[in-house]
Design an enzyme around this catalytic site. Structure first.
Site, PDB file in Angstrom:
ATOM      1  N   THR A 223      -9.875  63.570  16.762  1.00  0.00           N
ATOM      2  CA  THR A 223     -11.397  63.178  16.176  1.00  0.00           C
ATOM      3  C   THR A 223     -10.194  62.023  14.947  1.00  0.00           C
ATOM      4  OG1 THR A 223     -13.412  62.587  14.998  1.00  0.00           O
ATOM      5  CG2 THR A 223     -11.725  65.027  14.337  1.00  0.00           C
ATOM      6  N   ASN A 224     -10.822  62.166  13.818  1.00  0.00           N
ATOM      7  CA  ASN A 224     -10.474  61.344  12.870  1.00  0.00           C
ATOM      8  C   ASN A 224     -10.973  61.947  11.469  1.00  0.00           C
ATOM      9  OD1 ASN A 224     -12.672  59.245  12.444  1.00  0.00           O
ATOM     10  ND2 ASN A 224     -11.766  58.235  13.826  1.00  0.00           N
ATOM     11  N   HIS A 225     -10.959  61.527  10.164  1.00  0.00           N
ATOM     12  CA  HIS A 225     -11.439  61.958   9.104  1.00  0.00           C
ATOM     13  C   HIS A 225     -12.332  60.947   8.413  1.00  0.00           C
ATOM     14  CE1 HIS A 225      -8.433  64.852   8.288  1.00  0.00           C
ATOM     15  NE2 HIS A 225      -7.370  63.760   8.232  1.00  0.00           N
ATOM     16  N   ALA A 292     -14.529  54.676  12.866  1.00  0.00           N
ATOM     17  CA  ALA A 292     -13.012  55.167  13.402  1.00  0.00           C
ATOM     18  C   ALA A 292     -13.392  55.429  14.458  1.00  0.00           C
ATOM     19  CB  ALA A 292     -12.918  56.031  12.115  1.00  0.00           C
TER      20      ALA A 292
END
Ligand code: PMT
Length: 413
Positions: A223-225, A292
């Site tokens: 995943t991402n932030h 995102a």
């Protein structure tokens, strides 16, 4: 005072009661500007609003509750319990169409930002589901203090609306920003808020927000932030402007305060986000891609937990995810598409490439190089990039960036 009211009434007759049927909670905190709220209360009542007043204990040192009780024709609440009876902050919070806190002191602002509930006003704020508007009042250095700035950003990022302070002579004798806006201006802001003049009324908007999550095995994922703050703020700003909003979002940790008209579509992976967007796309006029999305996902999902093995490395093969914006770009016709770009280098050049490859009409560029920008922050510093135009905006709360994007759309349409 009576003469003044008579004078105001006769000079500005208000034949149409512009707040007829609206229920307004007026919260008053301990500032010298509390005297202006006497006029504000009167103006709201004259415009047909039903007004209930909550004062903090320190506000009563500036204006007596009986003044507000008389003008609002309702009892004033100060404590969580009055005469051994519960004041029912929950009922008061749910009753209102708008909670207007004017003046808002630095002290109450700090408590709102941290979620304290040690008086009736604060407990009602936490229980309130309606529009919340604040008109701060404080002295120059208190207004500029980093703690105040941060607290303000926090509440704005949660959807609270700001009627900004004005410049002038302050109670201390200092000169500068910190004075509460004039009651007439606060009234006009409130009327506007309820007016039917919603520039995006009749428009349907798709917003993607948050991260996606790509499973590796039953216990791990890529995943991402992204926190979802930017996309959720956009959804709120669009709904406030009258748009009907479809919000397709990945897994987010925060419980965002969302305009109740927004339709939420929670998804997990990029594939799921694409499916939801495809399903909704035909009926929308505008699409904004703030999510995102993971560009890649594991080539294979491993049914059992991947075991630790000898050796220092593990090779995980990835394959490309669908590009949602590019896919919808292929069928967009005359819909308006706004994309985001999160860059670390050659920012404008890369954003311009995305205009073409994903058929965006405009790209909102944010850079990880800018302090306070991008993932997780309550603020963002963005640049609007079109093929032939660039507009650099200053660092501001994401709720304000969202309003700038809405204004861009209104002008574009
Ligand atoms: O959620 P926050 O913590 O508030 O942070 C906000 C944000 C930084 C996530 C947001 O402001 C932002 O920049 N979102 C886009 C991030 C991104 O993925 O940028 P990109 O340059 O990789 O993608 C360009 C555009 O294509 C974006 O509009 C993206 O939504 C879209 N895209 C990308 C990949 C993909 N597979 N599908 C897409 O639709």
């Amino acid at each position: 005072m009576t003469e003044w009211f008579l004078c105001m009434d006769s000079e500005n007759p208000s034949p149409e009661k512009r707040l007829e049927g609206k229920k307004i909670l007026l919260g008053i905190t301990g500032s010298i500007a509390a005297y202006k709220s006497v006029y504000l209360c009167r103006f709201l009542v004259k415009e047909g609003a039903e007004v209930r007043i909550i004062m903090t204990p320190s506000a009563t040192q500036f204006v007596r509750p009986v003044t507000f009780a008389t003008l609002s024709k309702n009892p004033v609440r100060i404590s969580l319990a009055e005469n051994d009876e519960w004041s029912d902050h929950v009922e008061w919070g749910l009753w209102s169409d708008a909670f207007l806190i004017a003046p808002l002191t630095a002290n109450t602002l700090a408590k709102m930002a941290t979620g304290m509930a040690d008086n009736m006003l604060l407990a009602t704020y936490l229980s309130c589901r309606s529009k919340i508007i604040v008109a701060p009042a404080m002295d120059l250095d208190m207004w500029h203090h980093p703690a105040t700035c941060q607290n303000l950003e926090t509440i704005l990022s949660r959807g609270v609306m700001l009627i900004d302070v004005v410049d002038g002579e302050l109670a201390s004798g200092l000169q500068g920003p910190g004075r509460m806006a004039e009651p007439e201006d606060i009234l006009e802001y409130t009327v506007k808020l309820f007016s039917n003049n919603k520039p995006l009324q009749g428009k349907s908007v798709l917003v993607t927000a948050g991260p996606t999550r790509e499973s590796i095995d039953p216990v791990r994922y890529l995943t991402n932030h992204s926190s979802g703050k930017m996309g959720f703020a956009l959804a709120n700003a669009l709904a406030d402007a009258g748009a009907s909003v479809q919000l397709v979002h990945g897994p987010v940790d925060e419980e965002f305060r969302l305009n109740s008209s927004i339709k939420k579509h929670p998804v997990v992976s990029a594939e799921e986000m694409l499916t939801a967007c495809n399903y909704l796309y035909e009926k929308i006029d505008i699409a904004i891609f703030a999510a995102a999305v993971s560009d890649y996902k594991p080539e294979e999902f491993t049914m059992q937990k991947i075991k630790k093995e000898d050796g220092n490395t593990l090779v995980l093969r990835l394959k490309k995810n669908p590009d949602i914006a590019a896919e919808l770009g292929k069928i967009k016709k005359n819909k308006l598409h706004i994309g985001f770009a999160l860059e670390t280098e050659n920012e404008i050049e890369n954003a311009r490439k995305k205009l073409q490859t994903k058929k965006f009409d405009m790209v909102v560029l944010n850079s990880l190089a800018d302090e306070g920008s991008g993932f997780g922050y309550d603020t963002n510093k963005v640049t609007f990039v079109e093929q032939n135009n660039i507009l650099h905006l200053e660092l501001k709360p994401k709720a304000e960036v969202a309003k700038d994007i809405v204004n861009y759309i209104v002008k574009k349409l």
